[in-house]
Design a protein around this motif. Structure first.
Motif, PDB file in Angstrom:
ATOM      1  N   ASP A   6      52.201  16.719  25.355  1.00  0.00           N
ATOM      2  CA  ASP A   6      52.057  17.466  26.592  1.00  0.00           C
ATOM      3  C   ASP A   6      51.258  16.571  27.527  1.00  0.00           C
ATOM      4  OD1 ASP A   6      52.136  19.480  28.435  1.00  0.00           O
ATOM      5  OD2 ASP A   6      50.678  20.758  27.433  1.00  0.00           O
ATOM      6  N   ARG A   7      51.895  16.048  28.554  1.00  0.00           N
ATOM      7  CA  ARG A   7      51.264  15.063  29.432  1.00  0.00           C
ATOM      8  C   ARG A   7      51.064  15.642  30.817  1.00  0.00           C
ATOM      9  NH1 ARG A   7      52.025  10.541  26.340  1.00  0.00           N
ATOM     10  NH2 ARG A   7      53.869  10.549  25.057  1.00  0.00           N
ATOM     11  N   SER A   8      49.940  15.294  31.419  1.00  0.00           N
ATOM     12  CA  SER A   8      49.698  15.693  32.796  1.00  0.00           C
ATOM     13  C   SER A   8      49.565  14.436  33.638  1.00  0.00           C
ATOM     14  CB  SER A   8      48.429  16.554  32.902  1.00  0.00           C
ATOM     15  OG  SER A   8      47.307  15.849  32.423  1.00  0.00           O
ATOM     16  N   GLY A   9      49.728  14.618  34.932  1.00  0.00           N
ATOM     17  CA  GLY A   9      49.613  13.496  35.843  1.00  0.00           C
ATOM     18  C   GLY A   9      49.587  13.990  37.268  1.00  0.00           C
ATOM     19  N   GLY A  10      49.492  13.051  38.173  1.00  0.00           N
ATOM     20  CA  GLY A  10      49.476  13.424  39.570  1.00  0.00           C
ATOM     21  C   GLY A  10      49.118  12.249  40.453  1.00  0.00           C
ATOM     22  N   CYS A  11      48.913  12.566  41.697  1.00  0.00           N
ATOM     23  CA  CYS A  11      48.644  11.542  42.699  1.00  0.00           C
ATOM     24  C   CYS A  11      47.169  11.151  42.722  1.00  0.00           C
ATOM     25  CB  CYS A  11      49.078  12.036  44.071  1.00  0.00           C
ATOM     26  SG  CYS A  11      48.102  13.417  44.682  1.00  0.00           S
ATOM     27  N   GLN A  12      46.877  10.145  43.519  1.00  0.00           N
ATOM     28  CA  GLN A  12      45.508   9.630  43.596  1.00  0.00           C
ATOM     29  C   GLN A  12      44.542  10.652  44.191  1.00  0.00           C
ATOM     30  OE1 GLN A  12      45.087   6.023  45.895  1.00  0.00           O
ATOM     31  NE2 GLN A  12      43.192   5.506  44.862  1.00  0.00           N
ATOM     32  N   CYS A  13      44.971  11.419  45.196  1.00  0.00           N
ATOM     33  CA  CYS A  13      44.041  12.346  45.851  1.00  0.00           C
ATOM     34  C   CYS A  13      43.977  13.712  45.182  1.00  0.00           C
ATOM     35  CB  CYS A  13      44.378  12.489  47.332  1.00  0.00           C
ATOM     36  SG  CYS A  13      45.819  13.505  47.707  1.00  0.00           S
ATOM     37  N   GLY A  14      44.924  14.031  44.274  1.00  0.00           N
ATOM     38  CA  GLY A  14      44.907  15.306  43.562  1.00  0.00           C
ATOM     39  C   GLY A  14      45.673  16.420  44.245  1.00  0.00           C
ATOM     40  N   ALA A  15      46.327  16.147  45.372  1.00  0.00           N
ATOM     41  CA  ALA A  15      47.074  17.191  46.077  1.00  0.00           C
ATOM     42  C   ALA A  15      48.330  17.605  45.316  1.00  0.00           C
ATOM     43  CB  ALA A  15      47.445  16.717  47.480  1.00  0.00           C
ATOM     44  N   VAL A  16      48.914  16.684  44.535  1.00  0.00           N
ATOM     45  CA  VAL A  16      50.111  16.985  43.739  1.00  0.00           C
ATOM     46  C   VAL A  16      49.804  16.658  42.285  1.00  0.00           C
ATOM     47  CG1 VAL A  16      52.556  16.505  43.359  1.00  0.00           C
ATOM     48  CG2 VAL A  16      51.618  16.394  45.689  1.00  0.00           C
ATOM     49  N   ARG A  17      49.985  17.653  41.413  1.00  0.00           N
ATOM     50  CA  ARG A  17      49.774  17.490  39.976  1.00  0.00           C
ATOM     51  C   ARG A  17      50.998  18.032  39.256  1.00  0.00           C
ATOM     52  NH1 ARG A  17      46.423  14.576  37.531  1.00  0.00           N
ATOM     53  NH2 ARG A  17      46.069  16.105  35.912  1.00  0.00           N
ATOM     54  N   TYR A  18      51.249  17.511  38.053  1.00  0.00           N
ATOM     55  CA  TYR A  18      52.393  17.965  37.263  1.00  0.00           C
ATOM     56  C   TYR A  18      52.048  17.947  35.785  1.00  0.00           C
ATOM     57  CZ  TYR A  18      53.159  12.994  36.348  1.00  0.00           C
ATOM     58  OH  TYR A  18      53.003  11.683  35.961  1.00  0.00           O
ATOM     59  N   ARG A  19      52.911  18.607  35.016  1.00  0.00           N
ATOM     60  CA  ARG A  19      52.810  18.610  33.557  1.00  0.00           C
ATOM     61  C   ARG A  19      54.213  18.356  33.010  1.00  0.00           C
ATOM     62  NH1 ARG A  19      49.168  19.212  30.236  1.00  0.00           N
ATOM     63  NH2 ARG A  19      47.702  20.058  31.733  1.00  0.00           N
ATOM     64  N   ALA A  20      54.270  17.506  31.987  1.00  0.00           N
ATOM     65  CA  ALA A  20      55.522  17.191  31.313  1.00  0.00           C
ATOM     66  C   ALA A  20      55.342  17.471  29.829  1.00  0.00           C
ATOM     67  CB  ALA A  20      55.901  15.728  31.532  1.00  0.00           C
ATOM     68  N   LYS A  21      56.168  18.357  29.290  1.00  0.00           N
ATOM     69  CA  LYS A  21      56.102  18.689  27.867  1.00  0.00           C
ATOM     70  C   LYS A  21      57.173  17.918  27.122  1.00  0.00           C
ATOM     71  CE  LYS A  21      55.700  23.341  28.805  1.00  0.00           C
ATOM     72  NZ  LYS A  21      55.930  24.718  28.411  1.00  0.00           N
ATOM     73  N   GLY A  22      56.878  17.590  25.908  1.00  0.00           N
ATOM     74  CA  GLY A  22      57.888  16.981  25.058  1.00  0.00           C
ATOM     75  C   GLY A  22      58.038  15.489  25.272  1.00  0.00           C
ATOM     76  N   GLU A  23      59.201  15.034  24.899  1.00  0.00           N
ATOM     77  CA  GLU A  23      59.485  13.614  24.846  1.00  0.00           C
ATOM     78  C   GLU A  23      59.759  13.035  26.237  1.00  0.00           C
ATOM     79  OE1 GLU A  23      62.085  11.022  21.762  1.00  0.00           O
ATOM     80  OE2 GLU A  23      62.998  12.843  22.562  1.00  0.00           O
ATOM     81  N   LEU A  24      59.235  11.843  26.478  1.00  0.00           N
ATOM     82  CA  LEU A  24      59.587  11.077  27.670  1.00  0.00           C
ATOM     83  C   LEU A  24      60.634  10.056  27.248  1.00  0.00           C
ATOM     84  CD1 LEU A  24      56.153  10.402  29.417  1.00  0.00           C
ATOM     85  CD2 LEU A  24      57.780  12.253  29.820  1.00  0.00           C
ATOM     86  N   GLY A  25      61.769  10.084  27.902  1.00  0.00           N
ATOM     87  CA  GLY A  25      62.862   9.212  27.525  1.00  0.00           C
ATOM     88  C   GLY A  25      62.939   7.943  28.355  1.00  0.00           C
ATOM     89  N   TYR A  26      63.384   6.888  27.719  1.00  0.00           N
ATOM     90  CA  TYR A  26      63.662   5.599  28.338  1.00  0.00           C
ATOM     91  C   TYR A  26      62.509   5.093  29.212  1.00  0.00           C
ATOM     92  CZ  TYR A  26      66.405   1.965  30.710  1.00  0.00           C
ATOM     93  OH  TYR A  26      66.868   0.776  31.220  1.00  0.00           O
ATOM     94  N   PRO A  27      61.316   4.968  28.651  1.00  0.00           N
ATOM     95  CA  PRO A  27      60.236   4.366  29.442  1.00  0.00           C
ATOM     96  C   PRO A  27      60.566   2.896  29.696  1.00  0.00           C
ATOM     97  CG  PRO A  27      59.504   4.756  27.194  1.00  0.00           C
ATOM     98  CD  PRO A  27      60.885   5.319  27.300  1.00  0.00           C
ATOM     99  N   HIS A  28      60.619   2.533  30.963  1.00  0.00           N
ATOM    100  CA  HIS A  28      61.063   1.180  31.294  1.00  0.00           C
ATOM    101  C   HIS A  28      60.431   0.700  32.593  1.00  0.00           C
ATOM    102  CE1 HIS A  28      63.700   3.647  33.790  1.00  0.00           C
ATOM    103  NE2 HIS A  28      63.994   2.573  34.503  1.00  0.00           N
ATOM    104  N   LEU A  29      60.567  -0.589  32.819  1.00  0.00           N
ATOM    105  CA  LEU A  29      60.126  -1.212  34.063  1.00  0.00           C
ATOM    106  C   LEU A  29      61.361  -1.546  34.872  1.00  0.00           C
ATOM    107  CD1 LEU A  29      57.539  -3.772  32.615  1.00  0.00           C
ATOM    108  CD2 LEU A  29      57.144  -1.406  33.335  1.00  0.00           C
TER     109      LEU A  29
END
Length: 162
Positions: A6-29
């Motif tokens: 269960d991963r959380s994240g968001g922007c530098q200032c904190g105005a936009v935040r999100y949560r991602a549950k489960g598997e993250l697919g195809y992590p790539h550059l």
């Protein structure tokens, strides 16, 4: 694929935040020119999460259609790139640097390497700055930091009452 979490994240200032549950697919550059421009950097690290496992927990991103097929979500206040979205697909891509713990997701692939910087293989050979930040400067930055912390908060910026 990355381990389920269960991963959380968001922007530098904190105005936009999100949560991602489960598997993250195809992590790539991605080294394509559109990702370079969108990130303001040499590449953009991305990974997909199923829409059913994705939730905005604070605010809403602004969107820019970088092509007829793709839109990119970012914070309208601080400009942090957050999402690479292909409308109609069952997943949305997160920018890995916007995760609260970006070190937890290791890329497994590189894409669009035709635009990859020709000198990347030399980066490990660059000299390191001889002196770290001075304690006075580090303390001054810490005391005036406006960046959202790397975890969810009930209120942001701190001190607000709503």
């Amino acid at each position: 694929m990355t381990a389920e979490a269960d991963r959380s994240g968001g922007c530098q200032c904190g105005a936009v935040r999100y949560r991602a549950k489960g598997e993250l697919g195809y992590p790539h550059l991605c080294h394509c020119r559109m990702c370079q421009k969108a990130a303001g950097n040499y590449f953009m690290p991305l990974a997909g999460v199923r829409r059913s496992d994705f939730t905005l927990t604070r605010g809403a991103p602004k969107w820019f259609h970088s092509s007829d097929l793709v839109r990119r979500g970012f914070c309208g206040d601080c400009g942090t790139p957050l999402f690479y979205d292909i409308p109609g697909e069952d997943f949305i891509n997160l920018t890995l640097g916007s995760l609260d713990d970006p070190d937890a997701v290791k890329p497994v692939m590189q894409s669009n390497t035709g635009r990859k910087m020709s000198w990347f293989d030399m980066l490990d050979g660059l000299p390191l700055e001889p002196q770290p930040e001075t304690p006075d400067r580090e303390n001054a930055i810490a005391a005036s930091n406006h960046q959202h912390p790397d975890h969810d908060t009930k209120i942001w910026p701190l001190g607000e009452t709503t």
